[in-house]
Design a protein around this motif. Structure first.
Motif, PDB file in Angstrom:
ATOM      1  N   ARG A   7       6.878  -9.702   9.602  1.00 19.77           N
ATOM      2  CA  ARG A   7       7.553  -9.555  10.901  1.00 19.77           C
ATOM      3  C   ARG A   7       8.485 -10.723  11.133  1.00 19.77           C
ATOM      4  NH1 ARG A   7       2.309 -10.190  14.299  1.00 19.77           N
ATOM      5  NH2 ARG A   7       1.880 -12.365  13.909  1.00 19.77           N
ATOM      6  N   LYS A   8       8.158 -11.883  10.586  1.00 21.76           N
ATOM      7  CA  LYS A   8       9.029 -13.051  10.569  1.00 21.76           C
ATOM      8  C   LYS A   8       9.161 -13.465   9.114  1.00 21.76           C
ATOM      9  CE  LYS A   8       7.853 -14.758  15.145  1.00 21.76           C
ATOM     10  NZ  LYS A   8       7.320 -15.876  15.903  1.00 21.76           N
ATOM     11  N   TRP A   9       9.828 -14.561   8.859  1.00 20.92           N
ATOM     12  CA  TRP A   9      10.128 -14.951   7.479  1.00 20.92           C
ATOM     13  C   TRP A   9       8.883 -15.014   6.595  1.00 20.92           C
ATOM     14  CZ3 TRP A   9      10.355 -20.145   4.984  1.00 20.92           C
ATOM     15  CH2 TRP A   9      10.934 -20.068   3.728  1.00 20.92           C
ATOM     16  N   LEU A  10       7.819 -15.689   7.040  1.00 22.97           N
ATOM     17  CA  LEU A  10       6.598 -15.793   6.245  1.00 22.97           C
ATOM     18  C   LEU A  10       5.366 -15.260   6.970  1.00 22.97           C
ATOM     19  CD1 LEU A  10       7.026 -19.296   4.563  1.00 22.97           C
ATOM     20  CD2 LEU A  10       7.258 -17.054   3.510  1.00 22.97           C
ATOM     21  N   LYS A  11       5.554 -14.636   8.122  1.00 22.44           N
ATOM     22  CA  LYS A  11       4.429 -14.128   8.913  1.00 22.44           C
ATOM     23  C   LYS A  11       4.265 -12.634   8.669  1.00 22.44           C
ATOM     24  CE  LYS A  11       1.341 -14.366  12.200  1.00 22.44           C
ATOM     25  NZ  LYS A  11       0.050 -14.912  11.905  1.00 22.44           N
ATOM     26  N   PRO A  12       3.139 -12.225   8.033  1.00 27.32           N
ATOM     27  CA  PRO A  12       2.940 -10.794   7.795  1.00 27.32           C
ATOM     28  C   PRO A  12       2.666 -10.034   9.092  1.00 27.32           C
ATOM     29  CG  PRO A  12       1.249 -12.108   6.668  1.00 27.32           C
ATOM     30  CD  PRO A  12       2.092 -13.041   7.474  1.00 27.32           C
ATOM     31  N   VAL A  13       2.974  -8.754   9.076  1.00 29.04           N
ATOM     32  CA  VAL A  13       2.671  -7.896  10.222  1.00 29.04           C
ATOM     33  C   VAL A  13       1.158  -7.735  10.327  1.00 29.04           C
ATOM     34  CG1 VAL A  13       4.848  -6.611  10.125  1.00 29.04           C
ATOM     35  CG2 VAL A  13       2.890  -5.804   8.828  1.00 29.04           C
ATOM     36  N   ASP A  14       0.682  -7.427  11.533  1.00 30.90           N
ATOM     37  CA  ASP A  14      -0.750  -7.185  11.701  1.00 30.90           C
ATOM     38  C   ASP A  14      -1.147  -5.836  11.103  1.00 30.90           C
ATOM     39  OD1 ASP A  14      -1.235  -9.608  12.995  1.00 30.90           O
ATOM     40  OD2 ASP A  14      -0.707  -8.766  14.949  1.00 30.90           O
ATOM     41  N   ARG A  15      -0.302  -4.828  11.312  1.00 26.75           N
ATOM     42  CA  ARG A  15      -0.552  -3.483  10.770  1.00 26.75           C
ATOM     43  C   ARG A  15       0.760  -2.911  10.255  1.00 26.75           C
ATOM     44  NH1 ARG A  15      -5.107  -1.234  10.964  1.00 26.75           N
ATOM     45  NH2 ARG A  15      -6.735  -1.915  12.343  1.00 26.75           N
ATOM     46  N   CYS A  16       0.666  -2.193   9.156  1.00 27.62           N
ATOM     47  CA  CYS A  16       1.839  -1.517   8.597  1.00 27.62           C
ATOM     48  C   CYS A  16       2.266  -0.401   9.550  1.00 27.62           C
ATOM     49  CB  CYS A  16       1.512  -0.954   7.220  1.00 27.62           C
ATOM     50  SG  CYS A  16       2.853   0.032   6.519  1.00 27.62           S
ATOM     51  N   ARG A  33       0.824  -1.213   0.000  1.00 28.86           N
ATOM     52  CA  ARG A  33       0.000   0.000   0.000  1.00 28.86           C
ATOM     53  C   ARG A  33       0.854   1.259   0.000  1.00 28.86           C
ATOM     54  NH1 ARG A  33      -3.198   3.022   3.952  1.00 28.86           N
ATOM     55  NH2 ARG A  33      -5.113   3.661   2.921  1.00 28.86           N
ATOM     56  N   CYS A  34       1.869   1.300   0.867  1.00 27.33           N
ATOM     57  CA  CYS A  34       2.676   2.522   0.968  1.00 27.33           C
ATOM     58  C   CYS A  34       4.114   2.326   0.494  1.00 27.33           C
ATOM     59  CB  CYS A  34       2.678   3.051   2.401  1.00 27.33           C
ATOM     60  SG  CYS A  34       3.565   2.024   3.583  1.00 27.33           S
ATOM     61  N   GLY A  35       4.610   1.103   0.526  1.00 23.44           N
ATOM     62  CA  GLY A  35       5.969   0.824   0.083  1.00 23.44           C
ATOM     63  C   GLY A  35       7.058   1.258   1.040  1.00 23.44           C
ATOM     64  N   HIS A  36       6.695   1.604   2.294  1.00 22.53           N
ATOM     65  CA  HIS A  36       7.689   2.138   3.217  1.00 22.53           C
ATOM     66  C   HIS A  36       8.097   1.189   4.336  1.00 22.53           C
ATOM     67  CE1 HIS A  36       7.593   5.954   1.249  1.00 22.53           C
ATOM     68  NE2 HIS A  36       6.288   6.079   1.442  1.00 22.53           N
ATOM     69  N   ALA A  37       7.216   0.340   4.812  1.00 25.78           N
ATOM     70  CA  ALA A  37       7.524  -0.522   5.953  1.00 25.78           C
ATOM     71  C   ALA A  37       7.566  -1.987   5.504  1.00 25.78           C
ATOM     72  CB  ALA A  37       6.472  -0.343   7.042  1.00 25.78           C
TER      73      ALA A  37
END
Length: 131
Positions: A33-42, A25-29
């Motif tokens: 958070r881990k190898w295959l685990k997405p963050v909950d919020r950017c 969405r933003c390309g900044h963060a």
């Protein structure tokens, strides 16, 4: 979440930056958070990535690409260089493991980015200028 200042305008500008490892969405963060685990919020734009569910698509992509990349290598090893079977097998298995591990996270990031871009899996389809 607040909309970023510059959403990608079309599929050609979609943010699959840095191999799918950044927030589409933003390309900044970071997207993971881990190898295959997405963050909950950017951390940059606050977008909720808890809906991200790529399921089995990234492994299928990794298997498909690995097989197509290694097929010529196997042919070269066996028919051109005539390596012993055990040596060719050892090299090919090591290359396959390395390629699979290298392709898996970017493939997952790109699948999540495509889901967001197309408005699938509960994501809202966002476009520049849309209210």
């Amino acid at each position: 979440p607040t909309p970023p200042t510059a959403l990608p305008a079309d599929a050609a500008q979609r943010r699959l930056s840095k191999g799918g490892g950044q927030c589409p969405r933003c390309g900044h963060a970071n997207l993971f958070r881990k190898w295959l685990k997405p963050v909950d919020r950017c951390r940059a734009c606050g977008h909720d990535w808890s809906l991200a569910s790529a399921d089995d698509i990234p492994p299928y992509i990794a298997i498909l690409l690995t097989g197509h990349l290694l097929a010529p290598v196997i042919i070269l090893f066996v028919f051109e260089w005539q390596l012993p079977t055990w040596l060719a097998g050892t090299i090919v298995v090591a290359l396959a493991i390395g390629l699979m591990l290298a392709i898996l996270q970017p493939a997952k990031g790109m699948v999540i980015a495509a889901q967001w871009w197309l408005g699938l899996m509960g994501y809202t389809r966002e476009r520049p200028g849309a209210e």
